[in-house]
Scaffold this motif. Sequence first.
Motif: not given
Length: 441
Positions: A27, A31, A83, A92-94, A159, A163-164, A167-168
């Motif tokens: 993560i 980011w 976020w 995109e959806d986290t 979140a 999928r976080a 998605a990023v």
Amino acid sequence: MPAPLQTIASSPNLPEQADVVVIGGGIVGVWAAYYLARRGLSVALVEKGQVGAEQSSRNWGWCRQQNRDARELPMATKSLDLWERFAAESGEDTGFSRCGLLYLSNDDQELAGWARWRDFARTVGVTTHMLNGAEAAERGRATGRPWKGGVFSPSDGIADPARAAPAVARAIMKLGGTVHQGCAARGLETGGGRVCGVVTERGTIRTKLVVLAGGAWASSFCHQIGVRFPLASIRSSILSVGPSPTGLPDALHTAAVSVTRRGDGGHTLAISGRGRVDPTMQQIRFAPQFMPMFTRRWRSLMPGGLEGMRSGHETLRRWRLDRPTPMERVRVLDPTPDRSTIRLTHERAMALLPGLKGAPITAAWGGYIDSTPDGVPAIGEVGSLPGLILAAGFSGHGFGIGPGAGHLIADLVTDQAPIVDPKPYHPDRFAGFSAGKVADF
């Protein structure tokens, strides 16, 4: 079954050159790469296994300010805003939602500690509500029991760990960056006293800037290049259950067990702070620096087994850049969950929330939480090797503060005004024997 995780396709070709190479597709790494790509830099992210497959998909999914250590609170506050903005920015959806976090307790000392934190939070503009017995019972009515009090933090949220990170990563590629899974970084090339390239199993990428977001692997990678970075991994154990009737809290913490609604309608169940310490040579090496941390948390930490030795993520052995490394032997850290913890967690959750009874266990997994001696992450350029920015040791907090950490890294790389004061995170604080005060929460 392992922790659920969405899969994504990788970029087709490894670039010969990039402005920045990010090592690690967890993560924090994604980011960092996202915000660097938004600044117009060419970014290549290399991940030995699958994006988000280690601790980034094995956590609770909490994005919180509540009970944060004072050094992390500014980053937590900024992260919540990031976020929230991400979906509109990227498409995109986290799974992020400011649903609020609920804490319940029957322990006077615990409640007093939360009240002290509430008083501190007010001084920095963070809103959190102490609950009396009647208010706690109302908000916690799904438990069907009385409570002395609690806390509700309305601006915090959750979140979806499944999928976080993927998605990023997709957003990075939309911005022109590249993401390479199954591509381990074996080491760095240097020239003129600074970084000049990253050696991967698929070839070398020329670059002057590297972000090392290697999670539990970060210290052993640093060891290969002569950088001392004290890190210790704690093996946590978590399970998930299938969908349950509505009316259960989205995110609830008690001393006995914590419960979080998942994106699929099920719930993640965990016992806060509980874990096993699997001994490794790296942990023995850094034991003196970790004594304050382990002494403070000895009630929730238990001796582990040989999982850490077998995984190789805390090895002190040197590896060659022209041969497969431990990271290619173990693409994804997938430690065995502690069965006694899984059973206890499930029992406590069923007792706490009668509405969960009958929900089947859908998965149980272990994960290695990379911790620093003071429980605060290391973010900043390594003084002994210009061009190398360390971003690791998030001590179980990386998921929630990942956006702020990634933004700060992009600020440091592009010499922009930092989103938060970077001084509390600088890795140079570990140069001496003592790292300072152990994080409160």
